[in-house]
Design a protein around this motif. Structure first.
Motif, mmCIF file in Angstrom:
data_model
loop_
_atom_site.group_PDB
_atom_site.id
_atom_site.type_symbol
_atom_site.label_atom_id
_atom_site.label_comp_id
_atom_site.label_asym_id
_atom_site.label_seq_id
_atom_site.Cartn_x
_atom_site.Cartn_y
_atom_site.Cartn_z
ATOM 1 N N MET A 1 -62.338 2.024 20.455
ATOM 2 C CA MET A 1 -63.236 1.569 19.399
ATOM 3 C C MET A 1 -64.226 0.522 19.925
ATOM 4 S SD MET A 1 -62.217 0.360 15.577
ATOM 5 C CE MET A 1 -60.822 1.446 15.572
ATOM 6 N N LYS A 2 -63.825 -0.229 20.949
ATOM 7 C CA LYS A 2 -64.713 -1.228 21.521
ATOM 8 C C LYS A 2 -65.928 -0.586 22.183
ATOM 9 C CE LYS A 2 -61.055 -4.578 22.366
ATOM 10 N NZ LYS A 2 -60.226 -5.221 23.390
ATOM 11 N N MET B 1 -63.161 7.388 13.506
ATOM 12 C CA MET B 1 -63.801 6.926 14.730
ATOM 13 C C MET B 1 -64.706 8.011 15.324
ATOM 14 S SD MET B 1 -61.926 4.874 17.778
ATOM 15 C CE MET B 1 -61.286 6.284 18.650
ATOM 16 N N GLN C 1 -61.155 0.744 11.688
ATOM 17 C CA GLN C 1 -60.472 -0.522 11.950
ATOM 18 C C GLN C 1 -59.487 -0.853 10.836
ATOM 19 O OE1 GLN C 1 -63.540 -3.312 12.786
ATOM 20 N NE2 GLN C 1 -62.604 -3.955 14.698
ATOM 21 N N THR D 1 -55.331 -1.188 11.238
ATOM 22 C CA THR D 1 -54.507 -2.352 10.874
ATOM 23 C C THR D 1 -53.414 -1.960 9.896
ATOM 24 O OG1 THR D 1 -56.109 -2.970 9.172
ATOM 25 C CG2 THR D 1 -56.306 -4.063 11.310
ATOM 26 N N ALA E 1 -57.683 7.275 11.160
ATOM 27 C CA ALA E 1 -58.505 6.328 11.917
ATOM 28 C C ALA E 1 -59.205 7.029 13.076
ATOM 29 C CB ALA E 1 -57.640 5.180 12.433
ATOM 30 N N LYS F 1 -57.787 1.163 19.760
ATOM 31 C CA LYS F 1 -58.576 -0.070 19.659
ATOM 32 C C LYS F 1 -59.487 -0.234 20.872
ATOM 33 C CE LYS F 1 -55.765 -2.822 16.562
ATOM 34 N NZ LYS F 1 -54.983 -4.039 16.365
ATOM 35 N N LYS G 1 -66.760 2.965 11.995
ATOM 36 C CA LYS G 1 -65.955 1.977 12.717
ATOM 37 C C LYS G 1 -65.171 1.071 11.767
ATOM 38 C CE LYS G 1 -66.241 -1.413 16.400
ATOM 39 N NZ LYS G 1 -67.090 -2.072 17.378
ATOM 40 N N ARG G 2 -65.780 0.614 10.687
ATOM 41 C CA ARG G 2 -65.115 -0.305 9.762
ATOM 42 C C ARG G 2 -63.900 0.375 9.106
ATOM 43 N NH1 ARG G 2 -69.126 -3.078 6.295
ATOM 44 N NH2 ARG G 2 -69.198 -4.485 8.058
#
Length: 171
Positions: free
Chosen positions: A168-169, A133, A142, A146, A129, A165, A138-139
């Motif tokens: 990522m914002k 990133m 994410q 999860t 991840a 997270k 991004k998808r």
């Protein structure tokens, strides 16, 4: 050090020698040989080079761990499938510091081969991840986060997941 099949052959020969010692009446020698064969059976399931690399990683000695992993010349023939997964996982951890493209390939290979512990699988997905990133996917990042959160049953990676997270914002 030895091929995985060679370890089983050695264990079998030692068991035969222990049976012979039992027949001859040397019970102590037979028991000692049985215990010796158990070492080779253990090393069939847990490769000694990977164990040494894990010990080096616990001490944060990345060059030492890489040295132990480099002693495995052909992982496909020398290791079982789970051991191959850990081999590629450890190589991915080493390369994640320098070459993230190659590290991504190794992590994906490790996940495909399988890792025995959910915590290791969560760590591999968390690293993937992070790589996704940095490459602005991004998808995918994410989705991997999860999955890593689901696999992290003991909450050991909770801080890293929340930090990622938050980062990522910003993307």
């Amino acid at each position: 050090m030895f091929n995985k099949n060679f370890k089983l052959v050695i264990a079998g020969l030692i068991v035969i020698a222990s049976v012979w010692q039992f027949i001859e009446g040397h019970i102590g020698n037979g028991i000692m040989l049985i215990l010796l064969s158990l070492i080779f059976i253990f090393l069939y399931f847990k490769n000694e080079m990977i164990l040494m690399a894990f010990l080096r990683l616990r001490k944060q000695d990345f060059p030492g761990a890489k040295k132990w992993l480099d002693k495995i010349k052909d992982p496909e023939t020398a290791l079982t499938q789970k051991q191959q997964g850990y081999y590629w996982y450890l190589n991915g951890l080493m390369l994640s510091q320098t070459n993230i493209t190659k590290a991504e390939k190794y992590f994906k290979k490790a996940i495909k081969l399988g890792l025995a512990m959910d915590q290791d699988l969560a760590m591999a997905k968390l690293n993937l991840a992070g790589i996704a990133m940095t490459k602005r996917r991004k998808r995918e990042a994410q989705m991997l986060l999860t999955e890593a959160k689901k696999l992290d049953k003991h909450g050991m990676l909770k801080e890293q997941i929340t930090m990622m997270k938050q980062q990522m914002k910003k993307i």
